[in-house]
Design a protein around this motif. Structure first.
Motif, PDB file in Angstrom:
ATOM      1  N   ILE A 236       0.858  -1.179   0.000  1.00 14.63           N
ATOM      2  CA  ILE A 236       0.000   0.000   0.000  1.00 14.63           C
ATOM      3  C   ILE A 236       0.893   1.227   0.000  1.00 14.63           C
ATOM      4  CG2 ILE A 236      -1.730   1.281   1.292  1.00 14.63           C
ATOM      5  CD1 ILE A 236      -2.824  -1.367   2.243  1.00 14.63           C
ATOM      6  N   ALA A 237       0.756   2.075  -1.021  1.00 11.67           N
ATOM      7  CA  ALA A 237       1.692   3.179  -1.209  1.00 11.67           C
ATOM      8  C   ALA A 237       0.942   4.452  -1.593  1.00 11.67           C
ATOM      9  CB  ALA A 237       2.715   2.829  -2.290  1.00 11.67           C
ATOM     10  N   TYR A 238       1.508   5.534  -1.193  1.00 19.33           N
ATOM     11  CA  TYR A 238       1.002   6.868  -1.548  1.00 19.33           C
ATOM     12  C   TYR A 238       1.823   7.399  -2.714  1.00 19.33           C
ATOM     13  CZ  TYR A 238       0.698  11.994  -1.079  1.00 19.33           C
ATOM     14  OH  TYR A 238       0.557  13.341  -1.305  1.00 19.33           O
ATOM     15  N   ASP A 239       1.133   7.844  -3.757  1.00 23.10           N
ATOM     16  CA  ASP A 239       1.806   8.361  -4.943  1.00 23.10           C
ATOM     17  C   ASP A 239       2.183   9.814  -4.684  1.00 23.10           C
ATOM     18  OD1 ASP A 239       2.715   9.100  -7.412  1.00 23.10           O
ATOM     19  OD2 ASP A 239       1.060   8.178  -8.526  1.00 23.10           O
ATOM     20  N   ALA A 240       3.385  10.024  -4.167  1.00 25.15           N
ATOM     21  CA  ALA A 240       3.816  11.373  -3.791  1.00 25.15           C
ATOM     22  C   ALA A 240       3.978  12.277  -5.007  1.00 25.15           C
ATOM     23  CB  ALA A 240       5.124  11.301  -3.011  1.00 25.15           C
ATOM     24  N   VAL A 241       4.366  11.726  -6.134  1.00 23.42           N
ATOM     25  CA  VAL A 241       4.540  12.536  -7.346  1.00 23.42           C
ATOM     26  C   VAL A 241       3.221  13.171  -7.737  1.00 23.42           C
ATOM     27  CG1 VAL A 241       5.141  12.451  -9.791  1.00 23.42           C
ATOM     28  CG2 VAL A 241       6.479  11.145  -8.129  1.00 23.42           C
ATOM     29  N   ARG A 242       2.157  12.408  -7.632  1.00 28.82           N
ATOM     30  CA  ARG A 242       0.836  12.917  -7.994  1.00 28.82           C
ATOM     31  C   ARG A 242       0.221  13.737  -6.871  1.00 28.82           C
ATOM     32  NH1 ARG A 242      -4.435   9.008  -8.731  1.00 28.82           N
ATOM     33  NH2 ARG A 242      -5.982  10.638  -8.285  1.00 28.82           N
ATOM     34  N   ASP A 265      -5.168  16.850   1.832  1.00 29.50           N
ATOM     35  CA  ASP A 265      -4.750  16.840   3.238  1.00 29.50           C
ATOM     36  C   ASP A 265      -5.962  16.770   4.179  1.00 29.50           C
ATOM     37  OD1 ASP A 265      -2.756  16.667   5.093  1.00 29.50           O
ATOM     38  OD2 ASP A 265      -2.550  18.833   5.366  1.00 29.50           O
ATOM     39  N   CYS A 266      -6.891  15.863   3.850  1.00 27.00           N
ATOM     40  CA  CYS A 266      -8.127  15.741   4.647  1.00 27.00           C
ATOM     41  C   CYS A 266      -7.954  14.866   5.870  1.00 27.00           C
ATOM     42  CB  CYS A 266      -9.252  15.186   3.785  1.00 27.00           C
ATOM     43  SG  CYS A 266      -8.925  13.515   3.156  1.00 27.00           S
ATOM     44  N   GLN A 267      -6.862  14.109   5.954  1.00 18.74           N
ATOM     45  CA  GLN A 267      -6.551  13.215   7.076  1.00 18.74           C
ATOM     46  C   GLN A 267      -7.457  11.982   7.147  1.00 18.74           C
ATOM     47  OE1 GLN A 267      -3.923  13.719   9.447  1.00 18.74           O
ATOM     48  NE2 GLN A 267      -3.310  15.229   7.921  1.00 18.74           N
ATOM     49  N   MET A 268      -8.275  11.764   6.133  1.00 19.77           N
ATOM     50  CA  MET A 268      -9.162  10.598   6.166  1.00 19.77           C
ATOM     51  C   MET A 268      -8.370   9.299   6.195  1.00 19.77           C
ATOM     52  SD  MET A 268     -12.438  11.073   6.350  1.00 19.77           S
ATOM     53  CE  MET A 268     -13.109   9.599   5.597  1.00 19.77           C
ATOM     54  N   CYS A 269      -7.248   9.236   5.493  1.00 19.42           N
ATOM     55  CA  CYS A 269      -6.451   8.009   5.470  1.00 19.42           C
ATOM     56  C   CYS A 269      -5.900   7.694   6.855  1.00 19.42           C
ATOM     57  CB  CYS A 269      -5.326   8.116   4.458  1.00 19.42           C
ATOM     58  SG  CYS A 269      -4.216   9.535   4.714  1.00 19.42           S
ATOM     59  N   VAL A 270      -5.658   8.737   7.655  1.00 19.74           N
ATOM     60  CA  VAL A 270      -5.169   8.529   9.017  1.00 19.74           C
ATOM     61  C   VAL A 270      -6.318   8.112   9.936  1.00 19.74           C
ATOM     62  CG1 VAL A 270      -4.027   9.606  10.986  1.00 19.74           C
ATOM     63  CG2 VAL A 270      -3.340  10.223   8.662  1.00 19.74           C
ATOM     64  N   GLN A 271      -7.479   8.743   9.766  1.00 22.75           N
ATOM     65  CA  GLN A 271      -8.608   8.504  10.664  1.00 22.75           C
ATOM     66  C   GLN A 271      -9.196   7.096  10.527  1.00 22.75           C
ATOM     67  OE1 GLN A 271     -11.548  11.629  10.382  1.00 22.75           O
ATOM     68  NE2 GLN A 271      -9.975  13.246  10.428  1.00 22.75           N
ATOM     69  N   VAL A 272      -9.091   6.495   9.348  1.00 19.77           N
ATOM     70  CA  VAL A 272      -9.656   5.153   9.170  1.00 19.77           C
ATOM     71  C   VAL A 272      -8.645   4.056   9.493  1.00 19.77           C
ATOM     72  CG1 VAL A 272     -11.247   5.960   7.386  1.00 19.77           C
ATOM     73  CG2 VAL A 272      -9.031   5.007   6.722  1.00 19.77           C
ATOM     74  N   CYS A 273      -7.376   4.428   9.660  1.00 24.70           N
ATOM     75  CA  CYS A 273      -6.335   3.408   9.854  1.00 24.70           C
ATOM     76  C   CYS A 273      -6.448   2.772  11.232  1.00 24.70           C
ATOM     77  CB  CYS A 273      -4.953   4.040   9.691  1.00 24.70           C
ATOM     78  SG  CYS A 273      -3.605   2.862   9.918  1.00 24.70           S
ATOM     79  N   GLY A 282       5.145   6.905   3.916  1.00 24.10           N
ATOM     80  CA  GLY A 282       5.845   5.765   3.354  1.00 24.10           C
ATOM     81  C   GLY A 282       5.518   4.470   4.083  1.00 24.10           C
ATOM     82  N   LEU A 283       6.111   3.376   3.618  1.00 23.16           N
ATOM     83  CA  LEU A 283       5.893   2.063   4.236  1.00 23.16           C
ATOM     84  C   LEU A 283       6.438   2.066   5.655  1.00 23.16           C
ATOM     85  CD1 LEU A 283       5.036  -0.925   3.998  1.00 23.16           C
ATOM     86  CD2 LEU A 283       7.339  -1.407   3.161  1.00 23.16           C
ATOM     87  N   GLN A 284       5.606   1.658   6.601  1.00 24.30           N
ATOM     88  CA  GLN A 284       5.980   1.673   8.011  1.00 24.30           C
ATOM     89  C   GLN A 284       5.735   0.305   8.627  1.00 24.30           C
ATOM     90  OE1 GLN A 284       3.853   5.285   9.613  1.00 24.30           O
ATOM     91  NE2 GLN A 284       3.735   5.642   7.405  1.00 24.30           N
ATOM     92  N   MET A 285       6.471   0.044   9.681  1.00 22.90           N
ATOM     93  CA  MET A 285       6.356  -1.237  10.359  1.00 22.90           C
ATOM     94  C   MET A 285       4.923  -1.481  10.834  1.00 22.90           C
ATOM     95  SD  MET A 285       8.223  -2.418  13.879  1.00 22.90           S
ATOM     96  CE  MET A 285       7.074  -1.415  14.829  1.00 22.90           C
ATOM     97  N   GLY A 305     -13.787  14.647  -7.800  1.00 26.71           N
ATOM     98  CA  GLY A 305     -13.774  14.484  -9.247  1.00 26.71           C
ATOM     99  C   GLY A 305     -12.407  14.150  -9.792  1.00 26.71           C
ATOM    100  N   TYR A 306     -11.505  13.619  -8.936  1.00 28.27           N
ATOM    101  CA  TYR A 306     -10.168  13.245  -9.363  1.00 28.27           C
ATOM    102  C   TYR A 306     -10.111  11.739  -9.644  1.00 28.27           C
ATOM    103  CZ  TYR A 306      -8.909  17.743  -7.180  1.00 28.27           C
ATOM    104  OH  TYR A 306      -8.841  19.063  -6.823  1.00 28.27           O
ATOM    105  N   GLU A 307      -9.061  11.350 -10.312  1.00 30.86           N
ATOM    106  CA  GLU A 307      -8.851   9.929 -10.600  1.00 30.86           C
ATOM    107  C   GLU A 307      -8.511   9.178  -9.316  1.00 30.86           C
ATOM    108  OE1 GLU A 307      -5.890   7.066 -13.291  1.00 30.86           O
ATOM    109  OE2 GLU A 307      -5.694   9.263 -13.332  1.00 30.86           O
ATOM    110  N   ARG A 308      -9.046   7.979  -9.170  1.00 31.03           N
ATOM    111  CA  ARG A 308      -8.708   7.139  -8.023  1.00 31.03           C
ATOM    112  C   ARG A 308      -7.253   6.677  -8.099  1.00 31.03           C
ATOM    113  NH1 ARG A 308     -13.368   2.827  -6.331  1.00 31.03           N
ATOM    114  NH2 ARG A 308     -14.981   4.333  -5.669  1.00 31.03           N
ATOM    115  N   GLY A 309      -6.764   6.157  -6.964  1.00 30.68           N
ATOM    116  CA  GLY A 309      -5.446   5.543  -6.968  1.00 30.68           C
ATOM    117  C   GLY A 309      -4.338   6.411  -6.411  1.00 30.68           C
ATOM    118  N   LEU A 310      -4.688   7.519  -5.745  1.00 35.55           N
ATOM    119  CA  LEU A 310      -3.642   8.314  -5.102  1.00 35.55           C
ATOM    120  C   LEU A 310      -2.946   7.472  -4.031  1.00 35.55           C
ATOM    121  CD1 LEU A 310      -2.194  11.004  -4.693  1.00 35.55           C
ATOM    122  CD2 LEU A 310      -4.031  11.678  -3.124  1.00 35.55           C
TER     123      LEU A 310
END
Length: 464
Positions: A236-242, A265-273, A282-285, A305-310
């Motif tokens: 599982i990776a975050y596309d930093a370039v995009r 920067d909505c923090q949703m990825c952090v809140q659901v983890c 990045g990849l973390q233990m 309205g953006y493409e998925r896969g960020l």
């Protein structure tokens, strides 16, 4: 030299979301969540259902410690089959290595019992206390009837799930129908009650209280996962370039015109983890590969309205613009070893003798009979390891001039053990050097017939 994706140790989630050290994952929807629900449902059905399945007249899967028999559907393993049982663990280990090299910690996120039971406990927590914001508010609220009632409801559900889990687990080691009947009639043995209470407490603590701490501090897998992945492994990776630079914006805005990336920067990825990490670091233990952040990010991308896969499953090579391949030495090596071990295990199970013979000679040297013959006594230990009755023919080789006392055959029920006394008497002149090899043979007479032999020694007086 193979380049490894580094694991990072970052600040705790409490410093980012203000939950005072307690991770409160937010509920979400998405394709990976649905996949996890389907997979968890199947695993729960197998765990709770297989214990109640019968195979013939016995429980289909039963590790009967009192009888020293391990039943797995049509196969029955005995203590002498310990090598085969150990091979199962090795197969599982190399299967895990293969999965990790292929797709990171996908096992942890979708199939690990700790993760599956934690998701169930989180669901009951939401049922009793509400979603993330309500739980955080309840944590900070003063003691009240509402707080006590909701907490009691939650812990009651946790204890109920833990108790059913523990009874089922113990039911794999003692017949579960009898166990449940004994519990309902309050006739369960002390040891059964002890282990049920022990595993109830273990489940309650691990899935209810410790949760991600089990993955952080008790499970070693996260610490050596980076040695098994390579630049072609899907993680599982975050596309930093995009996604960079991050920043908030209006829904209909075009990020590139504002010199921003797609990450708002909505923090949703952090809140659901469930482990409280920020996948953008990045990849973390601590990442267990559950893909919750992918579902959360995709839902935000849809709204913007953006493409998925960020945030997505991708390899380091793919993030750098390359193409991953399955034909790589590490993955092929793990697969080859796994296939070899599965083949050897299958051969071992198919070729193992289902009838065993052990011969013990009487500790006495020898004795003379009333007819003047020299007699030795033996004890033949026979075991029918198959799941059907067997008629066993017993023969002794090298006794053409001896008097043999013992049965020519015997019928053993499935799984039965027996001991047969046997005696052989020679005339002193026929013994020769004083010792003679005796070969005992036991054979079956059905279409699956097999022959087992055991050599023992006949001892007599030394004749000069």
């Amino acid at each position: 030299m193979t380049q490894l994706i580094p694991a990072k140790q970052l600040e705790s989630s409490s410093a980012r979301d203000g939950t005072a050290g307690k991770i409160q994952p937010r509920s979400f929807t998405g394709r990976y969540r649905r996949l996890r629900i389907v997979g968890g449902t199947v695993l729960f059905a197998l765990y709770f259902g297989v214990a109640w399945m019968n195979w013939g007249e016995r429980q289909a899967v039963l590790w009967d410690l009192s009888e020293k028999k391990f039943h797995i559907f049509s196969a029955t393993f005995w203590p002498e089959d310990l090598v085969l049982l150990s091979a199962i663990l090795l197969i599982c280990a190399f299967g895990l290595f293969f999965l990790t090299a292929l797709a990171g910690r996908v096992w942890c996120g979708f199939a690990c019992p700790q993760s599956v039971w934690t998701w169930v406990f989180l669901w009951t927590e939401r049922l009793a206390e509400g979603d993330r914001s309500k739980r955080i508010k309840l944590d900070g609220a003063p003691l009240s009837f509402n707080k006590v009632a909701r907490r009691s409801y939650k812990h009651g559900l946790w204890l109920l799930v833990s108790l059913v889990t523990a009874i089922t687990f113990v039911g794999y080691f003692t017949p579960i129908r009898g166990l449940v009947g004994d519990i309902l009639t309050m006739e369960a043995s002390g040891w059964a009650v002890f282990w049920i209470l022990f595993f109830t407490a273990a489940t309650y603590l691990n899935a209810g209280w410790l949760r991600e701490k089990v993955c952080f501090h008790m499970c070693p897998y996260g610490r050596f996962q980076s040695s098994m992945v390579d630049p072609d492994s899907l993680v599982i990776a975050y596309d930093a370039v995009r996604g960079e630079p991050r920043g908030s914006r209006r829904k209909d805005s075009e990020p590139r015109t504002d010199r921003l990336g797609d990450c708002i920067d909505c923090q949703m990825c952090v809140q659901v983890c469930p482990t409280g990490i920020d996948i953008r670091d990045g990849l973390q233990m601590e990442c267990i590969g559950c893909a919750a952040c992918i579902d959360a990010c995709d839902s935000i991308m849809d709204k913007m309205g953006y493409e998925r896969g960020l945030v997505r499953y991708a390899s380091e090579r793919q993030l750098n613009g390359g193409t991953s391949t399955l034909l790589r030495p590490r993955l092929l090596g793990y697969f080859g070893i796994l296939a070899l071990m599965v083949g050897l295990f299958s051969w071992g199970v198919a070729s193992r003798p289902l009838v065993t013979l052990d011969v013990e000679r009487d500790r006495g040297m020898y004795r003379f009979t009333s007819e003047g013959q020299v007699e030795n006594s033996y004890l033949l230990k026979l075991t029918n390891k198959s799941n059907r009755g067997q008629f066993l023919t017993i023969m002794a080789g090298g006794v053409e001039r001896a008097t043999v006392t013992g049965p020519d055959g015997i019928t053993l029920a499935p799984g039965e053990k027996t001991e047969i006394p046997f005696s052989i008497a020679f005339h002193p002149a026929d013994i020769g050097s004083g010792t003679t090899d005796i070969v005992f043979e036991v054979s079956t007479e059905d279409r699956h017939g097999e022959l087992v032999t055991e050599t023992s020694t006949f001892i007599g007086p030394q004749i000069n």
